[in-house]
Design a protein around this motif. Structure first.
Motif, PDB file in Angstrom:
ATOM      1  N   SER A  56       7.932   7.672  18.010  1.00 40.59           N
ATOM      2  CA  SER A  56       8.483   7.769  16.813  1.00 40.59           C
ATOM      3  C   SER A  56       9.757   8.492  16.554  1.00 40.59           C
ATOM      4  CB  SER A  56       7.348   8.715  15.988  1.00 40.59           C
ATOM      5  OG  SER A  56       7.494   9.944  16.423  1.00 40.59           O
ATOM      6  N   ALA A  62       7.843   6.495  10.740  1.00 41.69           N
ATOM      7  CA  ALA A  62       6.553   7.278  10.424  1.00 41.69           C
ATOM      8  C   ALA A  62       6.825   7.787   9.127  1.00 41.69           C
ATOM      9  CB  ALA A  62       6.525   8.467  11.536  1.00 41.69           C
ATOM     10  N   ALA A  77       2.536  11.063  14.069  1.00 41.40           N
ATOM     11  CA  ALA A  77       3.894  10.705  14.767  1.00 41.40           C
ATOM     12  C   ALA A  77       3.812  11.132  16.002  1.00 41.40           C
ATOM     13  CB  ALA A  77       4.795  10.975  13.978  1.00 41.40           C
TER      14      ALA A  77
END
Length: 276
Positions: A56, A62, A77
């Motif tokens: 992420s 995210a 995430a």
């Protein structure tokens, strides 16, 4: 999957992106967040859905996902680099997003049950795993029936012509570090990405190729991008003299060639799991 090979790749990725965290969110590297948002837009998230975002980074996909699913939804995430997760957490706090959870972890060792998430997202991360089909199988396992898997990767000629100038400069001082290929090369065209997904048992025709360029106001912009990306792993292995040579040689070439933009071609792959 070769466990030793995966461990080496994992350690290298964490080291590289923890080092790159000091430049990762620099405005000149805005493409991270641009392509993250576009990935989220492509999967049509609905309010209340659950999302797993692996690799992420600092939240490029995210955070938009958390905004899309709303207070009744949830985003997790995950990244190997704790410094990038810290950047993402700070942004989530500033945006007052309380529906997002952050984990410093390996996407292959998350331990979630089968069919846990409405959507699983991986933007510019699947190629860090030596066995990409094995990684896709693990992500697909966690997608609910009717849910979506989104894999975003680089298209051909990434960051050219600055990329070639960079590796030529590295080769002048450390030929042992010069890279002849990128891990995403085998999935940098639609057919390659489709084949890799099929090897994992994931079949989709929803693969979109997007041509793009990213502007450079000065050659220094390119250096900030290099310092905040995967190139940092190579730069961290240079002594001061070699580092300065690569910096000066790379930027001199860009100035002489009057380079004003770099190539940022992207592929988006989306697969929906049958709800039967």
């Amino acid at each position: 999957m070769n466990t030793t090979e995966h461990q080496v790749a994992k350690t290298k990725a964490a080291m590289t992106y923890n080092a790159a965290a000091d430049h990762f969110d620099h405005p000149v590297s805005s493409f991270w967040h641009c392509f993250g948002r576009r990935t989220v837009e492509r999967i049509g998230l609905k309010e209340g859905e659950s999302v797993l975002d692996v690799c992420s980074g600092s939240g490029g996909s995210a955070l938009p996902a958390a905004e899309q699913v709303g207070t009744t939804g949830k985003v997790i995430a995950v990244d190997l680099a704790d410094q990038l997760i810290a950047l993402a957490e700070a942004k989530a706090t500033a945006k007052q997003l309380e529906n997002i959870e952050f984990r410093v972890a390996d996407m292959l060792e998350l331990g979630y049950p089968d069919e846990q998430f409405d959507a699983v997202v991986c933007v510019f991360g699947i190629f860090f795993v030596p066995d990409m089909p094995a990684a896709v199988r693990e992500l697909w396992r966690m997608v609910k029936p009717g849910g979506r898997l989104a894999i975003t990767t680089w298209g051909p000629d990434l960051f050219e012509p600055a990329n070639s100038a960079f590796w030529d400069a590295v080769g002048n001082v450390r030929p042992d570090l010069q890279r002849s290929f990128n891990p995403w090369d085998r999935i940098s065209d639609p057919a390659g990405l489709q084949q890799m997904l099929a090897e994992a048992g994931v079949y989709t025709d929803d693969i979109t190729s997007e041509a793009g360029t990213h502007p450079l106001q000065t050659s220094e912009d390119w250096w900030k991008i290099a310092m905040g990306s995967g190139y940092r792993g190579t730069l961290e292995q240079l002594d001061a003299e070699a580092f300065n040579h690569v910096y000066a040689t790379n930027l001199k070439r860009l100035k002489n060639d009057r380079v004003q933009s770099i190539t940022t071609n992207v592929l988006y792959g989306v697969a929906q799991k049958s709800s039967l």
